[in-house]
Design a protein around this motif. Structure first.
Motif: not given
Ligand code: CA
Ligand code: CA
Length: 152
Positions: A149-150, A132, A146, A130, A140, A134-138, A152
């Motif tokens: 999904t965390r 980037n 992922d 995607d 990893s 960054i994990s937990y944004d769909g 927020v």
């Protein structure tokens, strides 16, 4: 005296031979005066990893050749200066099969393109990318989908 003469003939013979060989190597043209012949190679000789250009000049003819790949993209035509002695120098070409392919007159270092997670392109074993890491944004940080999904 007879010995001196045969030695003289032998020396002249060597010069004539060198002149003929030197001349024939440059596309059948006469090399002319060998004493003023010069040859330079921008990649320093036989260097498969860099695209070099040789510049051969004898005061009458000038030949420039740049390393190139053949149409299959595997064989490299590598040009270099051959200087067998202090009098003669000429351009030579050697064919080399690049293990990872040939591009723009030089061998590729590896057949595997550099894969990178986070460049936005799904490559190799990546499930997603995607753009980037960054994990937990769909997608990893290792480019796996992922599962969680965390919130927020
Ligand atoms: Ca070269
Ligand atoms: Ca080269």
């Amino acid at each position: 005296m007879a010995k001196d003469r045969s030695l003289m003939i032998a020396i002249i013979g060597i010069f004539v031979m060198a002149w003929i060989i030197g001349g024939l190597n440059i596309q059948g043209k006469s090399a002319g005066s060998a004493a003023s012949t010069s040859c330079s190679d921008s990649d320093g000789g036989i260097n498969y990893n860099f695209t070099g250009t040789i510049n051969w000049n004898n005061g009458t003819y000038q030949i420039t050749q740049t390393d190139k790949c053949d149409s299959t993209g595997k064989i490299l035509y590598e040009y270099y200066c051959y200087t067998p002695n202090s009098i003669n120098t000429w351009g030579q070409m050697t064919k080399y099969t690049c293990p990872y392919g040939c591009q723009n007159g030089a061998c590729l270092k590896s057949s595997v393109p550099t894969r990178r997670c986070g460049n936005g392109i799904v490559e190799g074993t990546e499930q997603c990318d995607d753009g980037n890491t960054i994990s937990y944004d769909g997608c990893s940080s290792t480019c796996r989908v992922d599962r969680v999904t965390r919130r927020v």
